[in-house]
Scaffold this motif. Sequence first.
Motif, PDB file in Angstrom:
ATOM      1  N   CYS A 137      -4.019   2.182  10.275  1.00 39.54           N
ATOM      2  CA  CYS A 137      -3.396   2.958   9.203  1.00 39.54           C
ATOM      3  C   CYS A 137      -4.465   3.771   8.477  1.00 39.54           C
ATOM      4  N   PHE A 138      -4.156   5.047   8.260  1.00 41.40           N
ATOM      5  CA  PHE A 138      -5.079   5.959   7.590  1.00 41.40           C
ATOM      6  C   PHE A 138      -4.329   6.742   6.530  1.00 41.40           C
ATOM      7  N   THR A 148      -6.800  -0.665   4.634  1.00 40.25           N
ATOM      8  CA  THR A 148      -6.718  -2.069   5.028  1.00 40.25           C
ATOM      9  C   THR A 148      -5.455  -2.726   4.496  1.00 40.25           C
ATOM     10  N   ASP A 149      -4.885  -2.184   3.415  1.00 38.47           N
ATOM     11  CA  ASP A 149      -3.657  -2.721   2.838  1.00 38.47           C
ATOM     12  C   ASP A 149      -2.723  -1.552   2.525  1.00 38.47           C
ATOM     13  N   PRO A 150      -2.011  -1.037   3.535  1.00 36.67           N
ATOM     14  CA  PRO A 150      -1.201   0.169   3.328  1.00 36.67           C
ATOM     15  C   PRO A 150       0.161  -0.081   2.711  1.00 36.67           C
ATOM     16  N   SER A 151       0.525  -1.317   2.431  1.00 36.15           N
ATOM     17  CA  SER A 151       1.875  -1.591   1.929  1.00 36.15           C
ATOM     18  C   SER A 151       2.163  -0.893   0.602  1.00 36.15           C
ATOM     19  N   GLY A 152       1.130  -0.614  -0.187  1.00 35.88           N
ATOM     20  CA  GLY A 152       1.348   0.046  -1.462  1.00 35.88           C
ATOM     21  C   GLY A 152       1.914   1.451  -1.336  1.00 35.88           C
ATOM     22  N   LEU A 153       1.715   2.105  -0.165  1.00 33.17           N
ATOM     23  CA  LEU A 153       2.257   3.440   0.029  1.00 33.17           C
ATOM     24  C   LEU A 153       3.764   3.423   0.206  1.00 33.17           C
ATOM     25  N   PHE A 154       4.309   2.273   0.594  1.00 33.30           N
ATOM     26  CA  PHE A 154       5.719   2.204   0.952  1.00 33.30           C
ATOM     27  C   PHE A 154       6.574   1.561  -0.139  1.00 33.30           C
TER      28      PHE A 154
END
Length: 477
Positions: free
Chosen positions: A267-268, A279-285
């Motif tokens: 994830c980028f 490293t922790d992309p859940s905050g974008l969603f």
Amino acid sequence: MAARTRTSAKDRPSYRCTECGWTTAKWLGRCPECQAWGTVEESGAPAVRTTAPGRVTSAALPIAQVDGRQATARSTGVAELDRVLGGGLVPGAVVLLAGEPGVGKSTLLLDVAAKAASDEHRTLYVTGEESASQVRMRADRIGALSDHLYLAAETDLSAVLGHLDSVKPSLLIMDSVQTVASPEIDGAPGGMAQVREVAGALIRASKERGMATLLVGHVTKDGAIAGPRLLEHLVDVVLSFEGDRHARLRLVRGVKNRYGATDEVGCFELHDEGIVGLTDPSGLFLTRRAEPVPGTCLTVTLEGRRPLVAEVQALTVDSQIPSPRRTTSGLETSRVSMMLAVLEQRGKISALGKRDIYSATVGGVKLSEPAADLAVALALASAASDTPLPKNLVAIGEVGLAGEVRRVTGVQRRLAEAARLGFTHALVPGDPGKVPSGMRVLEVADIGEALRVLPKRVPRENRRKAGADAPPEESPL
């Protein structure tokens, strides 16, 4: 005269598909094997030949005596890309990175080129689409400058091979393989013959020198990698670079990997200063709110082996046209339509049939796996009843046409990710396995049980029409 007209089978010309290799005795406009148009070409009369034994390049050894240290991966300097590659780049490996125009392929690889360059490992970046000054401007913007990063703008294969002799790099980045042509082969750059020759020459050079190679590939309008299918078979790793150009999220998926697993996802986040790994992309969603809002439900999806918490949103309004609208973004339209039918037939919610319905995801994530069915159904039911779901709730499960909630893979990993992010309640199918401490899990067998988490299952007038005289049920959560 008869003897003159007769020809043996070995003297007849044959035709071969340049895409899949299928052969035939006559020319066809479309290959019946791979359904490609204009790829059947004459390959000459088949000749019967025998190959005599030749000199071997290296003696065969017992497999236990083969030195495996030569296949040790070296980090690219980008942790998310290393995750997808299986630890890094193996010397001699050839990686094909394909994606749509403007998704960020060149930006990512220029960052990799600078971070992988060192005193012992030079990097050669060859661009065939831009000038050297344009690449330098991008390098200044993203901070990808290094004394051991060499840059060349070439579109001739012989010149590229000449740069390999002079620079002697440990990593070659070719942007892109469709822009380079060989003078020995007829055809324009990007043609099947040219792509096959250029890729073959670079692969041979990579194996002979022990040099890792990253090739940038174009994609067709259908999303497939442009050029002959043989290109994907020749390279060691095939990566797909995905993302909506209007969103910040970018995903790198492993399609083929001879050195690692193909179910990893990197994830980028793309921004003005370049591209960085998440490293922790859940905050974008997710959308942070003080109070829950009707028509929203959270779920945990698996991208490869990585669990991501995503938010599903739904909105229903009175329709002004005879045929109500059904609009989706980030969700499969067929899955949403199926959830609407299940809610109306099994959940006894009749208010959805004559209303405009809009459903979407947050942050540009695309949910295609069946595990998001339960969240989609609850979001639609919440929007129809104008009642918010309980706070800190995630819903995981596949919904069948009979209304049953089926089990999905990786439930424990999904629950662990939800608990890590602070969610305290979960709606899952039966037998979820070990539950994280501090999380309350409610097992549901069908959509009827799942709808009980709403303080009101449906509006009062809809319950009266459906013949349900019972008072509204309180949420068990």
